[in-house]
Design a protein around this motif. Sequence first.
Motif, PDB file in Angstrom:
ATOM      1  N   ILE A 120      65.946   3.393 -20.589  1.00  0.00           N
ATOM      2  CA  ILE A 120      67.391   3.330 -20.809  1.00  0.00           C
ATOM      3  C   ILE A 120      67.714   3.079 -22.277  1.00  0.00           C
ATOM      4  N   GLU A 121      66.866   2.318 -22.978  1.00  0.00           N
ATOM      5  CA  GLU A 121      67.119   2.081 -24.396  1.00  0.00           C
ATOM      6  C   GLU A 121      66.751   3.309 -25.219  1.00  0.00           C
ATOM      7  N   GLN A 122      65.683   3.989 -24.845  1.00  0.00           N
ATOM      8  CA  GLN A 122      65.317   5.211 -25.548  1.00  0.00           C
ATOM      9  C   GLN A 122      66.421   6.256 -25.460  1.00  0.00           C
ATOM     10  N   ASP A 123      67.120   6.277 -24.350  1.00  0.00           N
ATOM     11  CA  ASP A 123      68.198   7.249 -24.156  1.00  0.00           C
ATOM     12  C   ASP A 123      69.535   6.779 -24.720  1.00  0.00           C
ATOM     13  N   SER A 124      69.614   5.526 -25.208  1.00  0.00           N
ATOM     14  CA  SER A 124      70.903   4.966 -25.618  1.00  0.00           C
ATOM     15  C   SER A 124      70.979   4.606 -27.092  1.00  0.00           C
ATOM     16  N   MET A 125      69.858   4.378 -27.771  1.00  0.00           N
ATOM     17  CA  MET A 125      69.903   3.975 -29.169  1.00  0.00           C
ATOM     18  C   MET A 125      70.377   5.124 -30.051  1.00  0.00           C
ATOM     19  N   MET A 126      70.861   4.778 -31.231  1.00  0.00           N
ATOM     20  CA  MET A 126      71.362   5.784 -32.161  1.00  0.00           C
ATOM     21  C   MET A 126      70.193   6.582 -32.728  1.00  0.00           C
ATOM     22  N   TRP A 127      70.207   7.887 -32.467  1.00  0.00           N
ATOM     23  CA  TRP A 127      69.150   8.791 -32.943  1.00  0.00           C
ATOM     24  C   TRP A 127      69.821  10.126 -33.232  1.00  0.00           C
ATOM     25  N   THR A 128      69.971  10.450 -34.495  1.00  0.00           N
ATOM     26  CA  THR A 128      70.755  11.616 -34.905  1.00  0.00           C
ATOM     27  C   THR A 128      70.282  12.923 -34.267  1.00  0.00           C
ATOM     28  N   PRO A 129      68.970  13.215 -34.199  1.00  0.00           N
ATOM     29  CA  PRO A 129      68.557  14.466 -33.525  1.00  0.00           C
ATOM     30  C   PRO A 129      69.043  14.555 -32.082  1.00  0.00           C
ATOM     31  N   GLY A 130      69.058  13.423 -31.380  1.00  0.00           N
ATOM     32  CA  GLY A 130      69.556  13.450 -30.011  1.00  0.00           C
ATOM     33  C   GLY A 130      71.035  13.794 -29.952  1.00  0.00           C
ATOM     34  N   VAL A 131      71.810  13.296 -30.930  1.00  0.00           N
ATOM     35  CA  VAL A 131      73.238  13.594 -30.970  1.00  0.00           C
ATOM     36  C   VAL A 131      73.470  15.059 -31.316  1.00  0.00           C
ATOM     37  N   VAL A 132      72.750  15.563 -32.334  1.00  0.00           N
ATOM     38  CA  VAL A 132      73.007  16.904 -32.855  1.00  0.00           C
ATOM     39  C   VAL A 132      72.423  17.986 -31.956  1.00  0.00           C
ATOM     40  N   VAL A 292      81.786  12.940 -37.756  1.00  0.00           N
ATOM     41  CA  VAL A 292      80.660  13.243 -36.875  1.00  0.00           C
ATOM     42  C   VAL A 292      80.527  14.755 -36.679  1.00  0.00           C
ATOM     43  N   VAL A 293      81.650  15.422 -36.427  1.00  0.00           N
ATOM     44  CA  VAL A 293      81.622  16.879 -36.237  1.00  0.00           C
ATOM     45  C   VAL A 293      81.147  17.579 -37.506  1.00  0.00           C
ATOM     46  N   TYR A 294      81.617  17.108 -38.658  1.00  0.00           N
ATOM     47  CA  TYR A 294      81.187  17.695 -39.929  1.00  0.00           C
ATOM     48  C   TYR A 294      79.683  17.525 -40.134  1.00  0.00           C
ATOM     49  N   ARG A 295      79.179  16.318 -39.898  1.00  0.00           N
ATOM     50  CA  ARG A 295      77.742  16.080 -40.085  1.00  0.00           C
ATOM     51  C   ARG A 295      76.917  16.869 -39.080  1.00  0.00           C
ATOM     52  N   ASP A 296      77.412  16.978 -37.880  1.00  0.00           N
ATOM     53  CA  ASP A 296      76.709  17.766 -36.860  1.00  0.00           C
ATOM     54  C   ASP A 296      76.574  19.219 -37.303  1.00  0.00           C
ATOM     55  N   SER A 297      77.661  19.801 -37.779  1.00  0.00           N
ATOM     56  CA  SER A 297      77.600  21.200 -38.221  1.00  0.00           C
ATOM     57  C   SER A 297      76.719  21.356 -39.455  1.00  0.00           C
ATOM     58  N   GLU A 298      76.721  20.338 -40.329  1.00  0.00           N
ATOM     59  CA  GLU A 298      75.890  20.407 -41.533  1.00  0.00           C
ATOM     60  C   GLU A 298      74.410  20.391 -41.180  1.00  0.00           C
ATOM     61  N   ILE A 299      74.010  19.470 -40.298  1.00  0.00           N
ATOM     62  CA  ILE A 299      72.596  19.403 -39.901  1.00  0.00           C
ATOM     63  C   ILE A 299      72.189  20.657 -39.141  1.00  0.00           C
ATOM     64  N   SER A 300      73.052  21.126 -38.264  1.00  0.00           N
ATOM     65  CA  SER A 300      72.745  22.351 -37.518  1.00  0.00           C
ATOM     66  C   SER A 300      72.599  23.532 -38.457  1.00  0.00           C
ATOM     67  N   GLY A 301      73.458  23.608 -39.487  1.00  0.00           N
ATOM     68  CA  GLY A 301      73.351  24.696 -40.451  1.00  0.00           C
ATOM     69  C   GLY A 301      72.067  24.641 -41.248  1.00  0.00           C
ATOM     70  N   MET A 302      71.681  23.440 -41.673  1.00  0.00           N
ATOM     71  CA  MET A 302      70.425  23.309 -42.414  1.00  0.00           C
ATOM     72  C   MET A 302      69.244  23.696 -41.546  1.00  0.00           C
TER      73      MET A 302
END
Length: 314
Positions: A120-132, A292-302
Amino acid sequence: MNQPPYPQPGQQAAMPGCWWHPNRATGLRCTRCDRPACPDCLREASVGYQCIDCVQAGRQADRAQRRQYRGAGYGTRTVAGAVPAERAVVTPVLIAINLALFVLTVIQAQSLMQNELAPIEQDSMMWTPGVVFNGEWWRLLTSGFFHIGPLHVAVNMFSLWVLGRDIELLLGRVRFLAVYVLSLFGGSVAVMLFDQIDRPSAGASGAIYGLLGGLLVAVLRLRLNPVPALVVIAVNIAISIGIPNISLLAHLGGLVVGALVTAAMVYAPEKNRAFWQAGAVALLAVALIGLVVYRDSEISGMTCGYLRQVFVCR
């Protein structure tokens, strides 16, 4: 000295009995309900005497009127527009939620010192790849309710107890919760924007630093000495820099957002105060979501650009 006199013995036969003591003849009556009452059952009022039932009913009506008066927005309020409360409620509830989730992770991981291995913690902690890449947007909020190790949760919950009670009484429960949640969110957004992409983080520190920022703003608004608050903030930032594996970015993000939200609460004009406060909270929440949306699109673009180069090279 203030009790009405008993009637004369010769007059008792023509007088009615007391409403509460029928065997006592009396010529006295309650000025409110006009029921006959003996001197023992009467209390001095602003005009005449009232019976014990009317006195009790008057007190209850007075308390109900005061509650309605405060509920309508009148009477004594704090600088944030909150009705003064006797004790904090949201703060201990937040502490209880954090502790309950920590116990759950210990049970799942079967380890007190390595509870971060719990699913449950692995699925809940802040991890940018999981978000993006996985669309796990909940990590931006749930990460603030999970901790790594007993010392981590103990320090954060003690800090929340010390800071949260006073700030909740100043802001009120709803406003305090808004500051807490947005500060937590702001810390996660700062991690997503500026931290290493593959570095996970967890803890309520972002929200707690938001309360620190709110404390400084409240002190300035109340025209108190800001030096103690500044010293506390400086010491905590120095600790965040000096101790490894502490997310300074989450702390700074929560500090800035907490200060901004609290400023909107305590500096809002008294007329239509709730409207201005809600508008400021909504505006800041939209701004954070936009980042958040801006950073998501930036990482996805890279990532897409890198994969395209690899594919062309092959």
